[in-house]
Design a protein around this motif. Structure first.
Motif, PDB file in Angstrom:
ATOM      1  N   LEU A  73      44.547  44.799  28.380  1.00 13.13           N
ATOM      2  CA  LEU A  73      43.773  45.515  29.518  1.00 13.13           C
ATOM      3  C   LEU A  73      42.615  45.970  28.486  1.00 13.13           C
ATOM      4  CD1 LEU A  73      43.038  46.510  32.487  1.00 13.13           C
ATOM      5  CD2 LEU A  73      44.491  48.533  31.767  1.00 13.13           C
ATOM      6  N   ALA A  91      40.169  43.208  28.209  1.00 13.10           N
ATOM      7  CA  ALA A  91      39.533  42.281  29.908  1.00 13.10           C
ATOM      8  C   ALA A  91      38.185  43.287  29.818  1.00 13.10           C
ATOM      9  CB  ALA A  91      40.936  42.867  30.389  1.00 13.10           C
ATOM     10  N   ILE A  92      38.100  44.852  29.827  1.00  9.93           N
ATOM     11  CA  ILE A  92      36.933  45.671  29.586  1.00  9.93           C
ATOM     12  C   ILE A  92      35.945  45.586  28.670  1.00  9.93           C
ATOM     13  CG2 ILE A  92      36.889  48.299  29.523  1.00  9.93           C
ATOM     14  CD1 ILE A  92      39.495  48.669  30.044  1.00  9.93           C
ATOM     15  N   ARG A 111      31.072  48.390  32.568  1.00 12.09           N
ATOM     16  CA  ARG A 111      32.032  49.040  31.265  1.00 12.09           C
ATOM     17  C   ARG A 111      31.956  50.754  31.529  1.00 12.09           C
ATOM     18  NH1 ARG A 111      30.543  47.908  26.495  1.00 12.09           N
ATOM     19  NH2 ARG A 111      30.953  45.148  26.810  1.00 12.09           N
ATOM     20  N   ARG A 128      36.240  46.630  38.873  1.00  9.56           N
ATOM     21  CA  ARG A 128      37.963  46.856  39.603  1.00  9.56           C
ATOM     22  C   ARG A 128      37.890  44.612  39.937  1.00  9.56           C
ATOM     23  NH1 ARG A 128      39.495  48.944  43.316  1.00  9.56           N
ATOM     24  NH2 ARG A 128      41.497  49.382  42.636  1.00  9.56           N
ATOM     25  N   LEU A 175      38.322  42.615  36.501  1.00  8.02           N
ATOM     26  CA  LEU A 175      39.768  43.351  36.093  1.00  8.02           C
ATOM     27  C   LEU A 175      41.220  42.730  36.930  1.00  8.02           C
ATOM     28  CD1 LEU A 175      39.247  46.403  34.610  1.00  8.02           C
ATOM     29  CD2 LEU A 175      39.402  44.485  33.005  1.00  8.02           C
ATOM     30  N   GLN A 212      44.384  39.902  36.146  1.00  6.38           N
ATOM     31  CA  GLN A 212      45.696  40.780  35.731  1.00  6.38           C
ATOM     32  C   GLN A 212      46.215  39.690  36.674  1.00  6.38           C
ATOM     33  OE1 GLN A 212      46.295  44.706  36.784  1.00  6.38           O
ATOM     34  NE2 GLN A 212      46.699  44.324  39.103  1.00  6.38           N
TER      35      GLN A 212
END
Lengths: 206, 101
Positions: free
Chosen positions: A142, A145-146, A154, A189, A192, A196
């Motif tokens: 995570l 990914a951020i 970000r 979101r 991400l 995911q």
């Protein structure tokens, strides 16, 4: 929004403002703080040791780059050093340090927008806060990914979804309209969630 | 129509909630810092206290491969060399003038 403006935006909230998920580090003994306030470098060093992981973690989440986060962490501590004589014991010391870490990271980010950093794939190791190896691996994924998100997505995401700041506070800190901040968080979101989803599908295939 | 969309929507909401939980957990995550941070902070704090730029700071930045600071350090070294060169030239000129006198 300049550094002084970012600090002003935070000070518009209560002096002891703490967002819902601001990490908590045990406060240094009052005597150590008092010595640091009086200019004792060794006491200041003890404070740096105590808060370095917190300050670096905030900076890394906002900046997504280890070297830049170290520079921002250093800047946060230097601001702390300069501001120590103005510290009043009625405010929680850790909250104060956290706020300085956030504003230093955001100010550093603004300088990077003018001088874009080379994206860095390195993700620092977690030393505390996560229990198992599986959770740790998940956290690292995570974090990566951020780090890949654009700076414009970000910082709003981290302030909102990680630390729990209100949209209006983020807007004040970033000098952006609330609608822009909401849109950035929504977009981040989505990115991400797509990552995911890809990961989940990969695990199903594997 | 809404009932047909429900499973998709439920999945999406579950994924969103899962992501939010993972993001919130990051708040308590403490990341490992390089060993040198404390020394860097303390030496920078001492510099700000008026002790000036030290040669070991320049060496440390060069060692760390910090491009930006290395450039600054190089500039400082070049500026220092230029000042030294200027002083040397001035001394030589004074010596020449003294000899001529």
């Amino acid at each position: 929004l300049g550094g002084a403006d970012a600090t002003k935006a935070l000070s518009m909230t209560s002096n002891d403002y703490r967002p819902p998920r601001a990490p908590s580090v045990p406060e240094p003994p009052a005597e150590v703080i008092a010595r640091a306030v009086a200019g004792d470098t060794a006491a200041f060093g003890a404070i740096v040791v105590r808060y370095q992981q917190l300050v670096f973690s905030v900076a890394y989440l906002v900046l997504g780059d280890v070297a830049e986060a170290e520079d921002a962490a250093q800047e946060a501590f230097l601001r702390l050093y300069g501001a120590l004589p103005r510290y009043r014991a009625e405010a929680a010391f850790g909250t104060w340090v956290f706020r300085l870490a956030v504003t230093a990271a955001l100010d550093h980010r603004r300088r990077l927008v003018r001088r874009p950093a080379v994206p860095h794939a390195e993700v620092p190791l977690a030393v505390a806060g996560e229990a198992g190896a599986e959770q740790l691996a998940e956290a690292r994924e995570l974090l990566a990914a951020i780090a890949r998100l654009s700076p414009a997505l970000r910082a709003p995401l981290v302030l909102r979804a990680v630390y729990g700041y209100e949209y209006a506070e983020i807007a004040a800190l970033l000098g952006k309209p609330v609608g822009t901040v909401k849109a950035a968080v929504h977009r981040a979101r989505q990115v991400l969630m797509a990552a995911q989803d890809t990961r989940a599908k990969g695990e199903q295939k594997g | 129509m809404n009932e047909e969309m429900a499973p998709w929507r439920r999945e999406s909401e579950q994924a969103g909630a899962q992501l939010d939980e993972r993001l919130a957990r990051l708040a308590s995550l403490e990341l490992a810092v390089s060993d040198g941070l404390v020394d860097r902070v303390l030496s920078a704090a001492r510099r700000r206290s008026g002790r000036g730029l030290r040669a070991d700071d320049l060496r440390e930045w060069a060692r760390r491969g910090d491009t930006r600071r290395r450039t600054l350090a190089s500039s400082a070294i070049i500026a220092g060399a230029a000042v030294a060169f200027g002083l040397q030239a001035r001394r030589a000129r004074r010596a020449r003038e003294a000899r001529a006198a």
